[in-house]
Design an enzyme around this catalytic site. Structure first.
Site, PDB file in Angstrom:
ATOM      1  N   ASP A  89       4.697  -4.636   2.603  1.00  0.00           N
ATOM      2  CA  ASP A  89       3.524  -3.761   2.677  1.00  0.00           C
ATOM      3  C   ASP A  89       3.074  -3.324   1.285  1.00  0.00           C
ATOM      4  O   ASP A  89       1.883  -3.261   0.999  1.00  0.00           O
ATOM      5  CB  ASP A  89       3.838  -2.551   3.556  1.00  0.00           C
ATOM      6  CG  ASP A  89       4.234  -2.974   4.954  1.00  0.00           C
ATOM      7  OD1 ASP A  89       3.477  -3.742   5.571  1.00  0.00           O
ATOM      8  OD2 ASP A  89       5.303  -2.566   5.421  1.00  0.00           O
TER       9      ASP A  89
ATOM     10  N   HIS B  51       6.059   0.436   8.915  1.00  0.00           N
ATOM     11  CA  HIS B  51       5.133  -0.664   9.109  1.00  0.00           C
ATOM     12  C   HIS B  51       4.424  -0.435  10.450  1.00  0.00           C
ATOM     13  O   HIS B  51       4.873  -0.910  11.487  1.00  0.00           O
ATOM     14  CB  HIS B  51       5.928  -1.974   9.113  1.00  0.00           C
ATOM     15  CG  HIS B  51       5.094  -3.193   9.210  1.00  0.00           C
ATOM     16  ND1 HIS B  51       4.474  -3.745   8.118  1.00  0.00           N
ATOM     17  CD2 HIS B  51       4.776  -3.962  10.267  1.00  0.00           C
ATOM     18  CE1 HIS B  51       3.817  -4.814   8.502  1.00  0.00           C
ATOM     19  NE2 HIS B  51       3.977  -4.967   9.797  1.00  0.00           N
TER      20      HIS B  51
END
Length: 173
Positions: free
Chosen positions: A111, A139
């Protein structure tokens, strides 16, 4: 499959790799280890609610944590990669009261790399020039990429990301 991974690791001839143990016995695997990387977690299946995913992973990481706490060195360093990594890491830590909290880390690097890549593309620089982008949360939809302390090296100067992008709507959405 695990034997094949072990063979590939041996074939790489990593100079710091001393030994590989292939086992499905957590107690055997965790005994006196210095480092543990939890690369897997229960995957989110179609139609599965987030709370169901967390319950499944809580079962896995609580049982692994109890064993880790019992047999690993108290100086063990633990990295959790399986999503939701931050939650799984917290659950694991809760079941390892004898291992210091600072020895646990969750990896949300994918990410972070995505956020850096978007900033690099937007600002027209190589991703290596994007610095100090932070990812808060798991996430999921609640994740927050934070560029407030980040900067880009452009034309030899450190420029704050917000100043260089100059589009709060883009950065906040």
């Amino acid at each position: 499959k695990a034997e094949a991974v072990a063979m590939e690791l041996r074939d790489c001839a990593f100079p710091l790799l001393r030994d590989i143990m292939v086992t499905s016995d957590a107690k055997e695997a965790f005994t006196d280890v210095d480092y543990v990387i939890f690369v897997g977690a229960f995957p989110r299946l179609k139609g599965m609610e987030r709370k169901d995913l967390i319950e499944k992973n809580a079962q896995i990481f609580s049982s692994q944590g109890k064993i880790l706490d019992e047999v690993a060195k108290k100086s063990v360093k633990v990295l959790v990669v399986g999503n939701p990594a931050n939650t799984n890491c917290l659950i694991l830590k809760q079941y390892c009261p004898d291992i210091p909290s600072e020895n646990f880390s969750a990896l949300t690097r994918l990410d972070q790399n995505r956020a850096k890549g978007i900033i690099a593309k937007t600002t027209g620089v190589n991703v290596t020039k994007v610095n100090d982008v932070i990812i808060w949360g798991n996430h999921s939809k609640t994740q927050y990429p934070d560029v407030n302390h980040g900067f880009v090296v452009k034309d030899g100067k450190q420029v704050p990301i917000r100043e260089l992008v100059n589009d709060d709507k883009f950065l906040n959405d």
